[in-house]
Write a protein that holds these residues in place. Structure first.
Motif, PDB file in Angstrom:
ATOM      1  N   PRO A 157       0.825  -1.217   0.000  1.00  0.00           N
ATOM      2  CA  PRO A 157       0.000   0.000   0.000  1.00  0.00           C
ATOM      3  C   PRO A 157       0.856   1.263   0.000  1.00  0.00           C
ATOM      4  N   GLY A 158       0.243   2.378  -0.369  1.00  0.00           N
ATOM      5  CA  GLY A 158       0.936   3.662  -0.287  1.00  0.00           C
ATOM      6  C   GLY A 158       1.667   4.037  -1.536  1.00  0.00           C
ATOM      7  N   ASN A 159       1.268   3.473  -2.659  1.00  0.00           N
ATOM      8  CA  ASN A 159       1.860   3.839  -3.944  1.00  0.00           C
ATOM      9  C   ASN A 159       3.342   3.495  -4.026  1.00  0.00           C
ATOM     10  N   THR A 160       3.747   2.467  -3.322  1.00  0.00           N
ATOM     11  CA  THR A 160       5.126   1.978  -3.450  1.00  0.00           C
ATOM     12  C   THR A 160       5.300   1.363  -4.831  1.00  0.00           C
ATOM     13  N   PRO A 161       6.530   1.318  -5.337  1.00  0.00           N
ATOM     14  CA  PRO A 161       6.719   0.800  -6.693  1.00  0.00           C
ATOM     15  C   PRO A 161       6.453  -0.694  -6.802  1.00  0.00           C
ATOM     16  N   LEU A 162       6.003  -1.100  -7.972  1.00  0.00           N
ATOM     17  CA  LEU A 162       5.800  -2.514  -8.262  1.00  0.00           C
ATOM     18  C   LEU A 162       7.135  -3.248  -8.251  1.00  0.00           C
ATOM     19  N   SER A 218      17.099  -5.756 -18.006  1.00  0.00           N
ATOM     20  CA  SER A 218      18.184  -6.446 -18.694  1.00  0.00           C
ATOM     21  C   SER A 218      17.596  -7.610 -19.477  1.00  0.00           C
ATOM     22  N   LEU A 219      18.361  -8.115 -20.421  1.00  0.00           N
ATOM     23  CA  LEU A 219      17.876  -9.160 -21.310  1.00  0.00           C
ATOM     24  C   LEU A 219      17.419 -10.383 -20.529  1.00  0.00           C
ATOM     25  N   GLY A 220      16.184 -10.805 -20.769  1.00  0.00           N
ATOM     26  CA  GLY A 220      15.670 -11.999 -20.125  1.00  0.00           C
ATOM     27  C   GLY A 220      15.262 -11.821 -18.671  1.00  0.00           C
ATOM     28  N   GLN A 221      15.205 -10.569 -18.226  1.00  0.00           N
ATOM     29  CA  GLN A 221      14.850 -10.307 -16.831  1.00  0.00           C
ATOM     30  C   GLN A 221      13.597  -9.439 -16.746  1.00  0.00           C
ATOM     31  N   GLY A 222      13.021  -9.370 -15.545  1.00  0.00           N
ATOM     32  CA  GLY A 222      11.909  -8.471 -15.319  1.00  0.00           C
ATOM     33  C   GLY A 222      12.384  -7.055 -15.074  1.00  0.00           C
ATOM     34  N   PRO A 223      11.494  -6.094 -15.179  1.00  0.00           N
ATOM     35  CA  PRO A 223      11.872  -4.711 -14.884  1.00  0.00           C
ATOM     36  C   PRO A 223      12.343  -4.573 -13.436  1.00  0.00           C
ATOM     37  N   GLU A 224      13.413  -3.807 -13.275  1.00  0.00           N
ATOM     38  CA  GLU A 224      14.023  -3.577 -11.957  1.00  0.00           C
ATOM     39  C   GLU A 224      13.842  -2.104 -11.609  1.00  0.00           C
ATOM     40  N   PHE A 225      13.243  -1.834 -10.461  1.00  0.00           N
ATOM     41  CA  PHE A 225      12.923  -0.470 -10.057  1.00  0.00           C
ATOM     42  C   PHE A 225      14.181   0.377  -9.859  1.00  0.00           C
ATOM     43  N   LEU A 226      14.126   1.623 -10.339  1.00  0.00           N
ATOM     44  CA  LEU A 226      15.210   2.573 -10.135  1.00  0.00           C
ATOM     45  C   LEU A 226      14.772   3.723  -9.226  1.00  0.00           C
ATOM     46  N   ILE A 227      13.751   4.480  -9.662  1.00  0.00           N
ATOM     47  CA  ILE A 227      13.355   5.677  -8.942  1.00  0.00           C
ATOM     48  C   ILE A 227      11.899   5.992  -9.254  1.00  0.00           C
ATOM     49  N   ASP A 256      11.079   8.009  -3.922  1.00  0.00           N
ATOM     50  CA  ASP A 256      11.840   6.804  -3.581  1.00  0.00           C
ATOM     51  C   ASP A 256      12.921   6.626  -4.644  1.00  0.00           C
ATOM     52  N   ASP A 257      14.179   6.769  -4.247  1.00  0.00           N
ATOM     53  CA  ASP A 257      15.276   6.569  -5.205  1.00  0.00           C
ATOM     54  C   ASP A 257      16.147   5.393  -4.777  1.00  0.00           C
ATOM     55  N   SER A 258      15.574   4.494  -4.006  1.00  0.00           N
ATOM     56  CA  SER A 258      16.349   3.389  -3.429  1.00  0.00           C
ATOM     57  C   SER A 258      16.875   2.408  -4.467  1.00  0.00           C
ATOM     58  N   GLY A 259      16.319   2.432  -5.670  1.00  0.00           N
ATOM     59  CA  GLY A 259      16.750   1.494  -6.691  1.00  0.00           C
ATOM     60  C   GLY A 259      17.904   1.977  -7.551  1.00  0.00           C
ATOM     61  N   LEU A 260      18.284   3.244  -7.421  1.00  0.00           N
ATOM     62  CA  LEU A 260      19.406   3.739  -8.217  1.00  0.00           C
ATOM     63  C   LEU A 260      20.662   2.985  -7.797  1.00  0.00           C
ATOM     64  N   PRO A 261      21.386   2.379  -8.743  1.00  0.00           N
ATOM     65  CA  PRO A 261      22.494   1.488  -8.376  1.00  0.00           C
ATOM     66  C   PRO A 261      23.692   2.200  -7.748  1.00  0.00           C
ATOM     67  N   ASN A 262      23.936   3.436  -8.128  1.00  0.00           N
ATOM     68  CA  ASN A 262      25.078   4.181  -7.562  1.00  0.00           C
ATOM     69  C   ASN A 262      24.919   5.652  -7.921  1.00  0.00           C
ATOM     70  N   VAL A 284       7.566  15.950 -17.590  1.00  0.00           N
ATOM     71  CA  VAL A 284       8.678  15.265 -18.233  1.00  0.00           C
ATOM     72  C   VAL A 284       9.767  14.949 -17.217  1.00  0.00           C
ATOM     73  N   SER A 285      10.363  13.765 -17.374  1.00  0.00           N
ATOM     74  CA  SER A 285      11.469  13.374 -16.507  1.00  0.00           C
ATOM     75  C   SER A 285      12.669  12.997 -17.365  1.00  0.00           C
ATOM     76  N   THR A 286      13.850  13.231 -16.816  1.00  0.00           N
ATOM     77  CA  THR A 286      15.087  12.859 -17.490  1.00  0.00           C
ATOM     78  C   THR A 286      15.924  11.990 -16.563  1.00  0.00           C
ATOM     79  N   LEU A 287      16.343  10.853 -17.052  1.00  0.00           N
ATOM     80  CA  LEU A 287      17.271   9.985 -16.331  1.00  0.00           C
ATOM     81  C   LEU A 287      18.666  10.258 -16.879  1.00  0.00           C
ATOM     82  N   LYS A 288      19.586  10.547 -15.983  1.00  0.00           N
ATOM     83  CA  LYS A 288      20.930  10.936 -16.390  1.00  0.00           C
ATOM     84  C   LYS A 288      21.931   9.911 -15.870  1.00  0.00           C
ATOM     85  N   ILE A 289      22.809   9.463 -16.733  1.00  0.00           N
ATOM     86  CA  ILE A 289      23.830   8.498 -16.339  1.00  0.00           C
ATOM     87  C   ILE A 289      25.195   9.081 -16.686  1.00  0.00           C
ATOM     88  N   GLN A 290      26.024   9.229 -15.672  1.00  0.00           N
ATOM     89  CA  GLN A 290      27.374   9.759 -15.878  1.00  0.00           C
ATOM     90  C   GLN A 290      28.367   8.606 -16.016  1.00  0.00           C
TER      91      GLN A 290
END
Lengths: 112, 116
Positions: A95-100, B38-47, B56-62, B74-80
């Motif tokens: 709940p709470g609009n957390t990401p899938l 990634s190829l053959g995988q499910g979507p992985e959360f970033l932000i 929630d930005d807990s999925g950003l790898p670094n 509009v949103s922009t994802l930036k990778i350095q």
């Protein structure tokens, strides 16, 4: 640790068959369980979704069965067609609009 | 627009370069999500953004990964300093947001990033 475990990885059925894809989860806080369909080169598209207060939901040829006590849910495709050949993902969220959170996917091939 | 639009659809870049990936969500959708597949995988959360802020930005790898949504659309994802391991399809999704009866996400077709 994967939050949603999906099986099988791949599945081949004859046209008219009923493929079944299964997912299991651990987090009892999850309250929304969708299935997504993805064709090559496209983003996932919402197919059908269920909440844990019902045990089954049907939309057209697609049915979700939900077993709250076992923490499992499954997708059934009735009268499968070659056009159903795609990758299917189960997902879940709290709940709470957390990401899938998504399973790893099942590649389905329906052969004529 | 009627759907979520992502540009470019394909991006090839050299290792070490900077890239920007753009997402134009469905008009009126307050929630916006970035995933990586990634190829053959499910979507992985970033932000995830709710309005202009990153909820929630807990999925950003670094810290090479950063995303903005300055006007809540509009949103922009930036990778350095891109690395070969960043190669993947980057998916954007939008939804009507918290409180909406429909939790469903609408995904774009993704940007396929290849780092050579």
């Amino acid at each position: 640790q994967q939050q949603v475990k999906q099986s099988p990885q791949s599945l081949i059925v004859q046209k008219g068959g009923i493929p079944i894809i299964n997912c299991a989860y651990e987090n009892t806080a999850f309250d929304y369980f969708p299935w997504y369909q993805q064709f090559p080169g496209k983003g996932p598209a919402l197919l059908i979704a269920i909440r844990p207060d019902v045990s089954e939901k049907k939309e057209g040829r697609f049915t979700i069965s939900f077993n709250k006590s076992a923490k499992q849910f499954s997708l059934h495709i009735m009268d499968s067609q070659p056009g159903d050949s795609a990758t299917y993902f189960c997902a879940a969220r709290s709940p709470g609009n957390t990401p899938l959170v998504f399973g790893k996917g099942t590649r389905l091939s329906v052969i004529a | 627009g009627a759907g979520v639009s992502q540009t470019p659809s394909n991006k090839v870049t050299e290792k070490g370069k900077y890239v920007e990936l753009r997402c134009d969500p469905i008009s009126g959708h307050t929630a916006l999500y970035w995933y990586r597949q990634s190829l053959g995988q499910g979507p992985e959360f970033l932000i995830y953004f709710q309005g202009t802020g990153a909820a929630d930005d807990s999925g950003l790898p670094n810290d090479r990964f950063f995303a903005v949504r300055p006007e809540g659309s509009v949103s922009t994802l930036k990778i350095q300093r891109t690395e070969r391991g960043d190669s993947a399809v980057y998916l954007c999704a939008s939804s009507a947001g918290q409180g909406a009866l429909n939790y469903g996400y609408t995904f774009g077709s993704g940007t396929r990033l290849t780092v050579v």
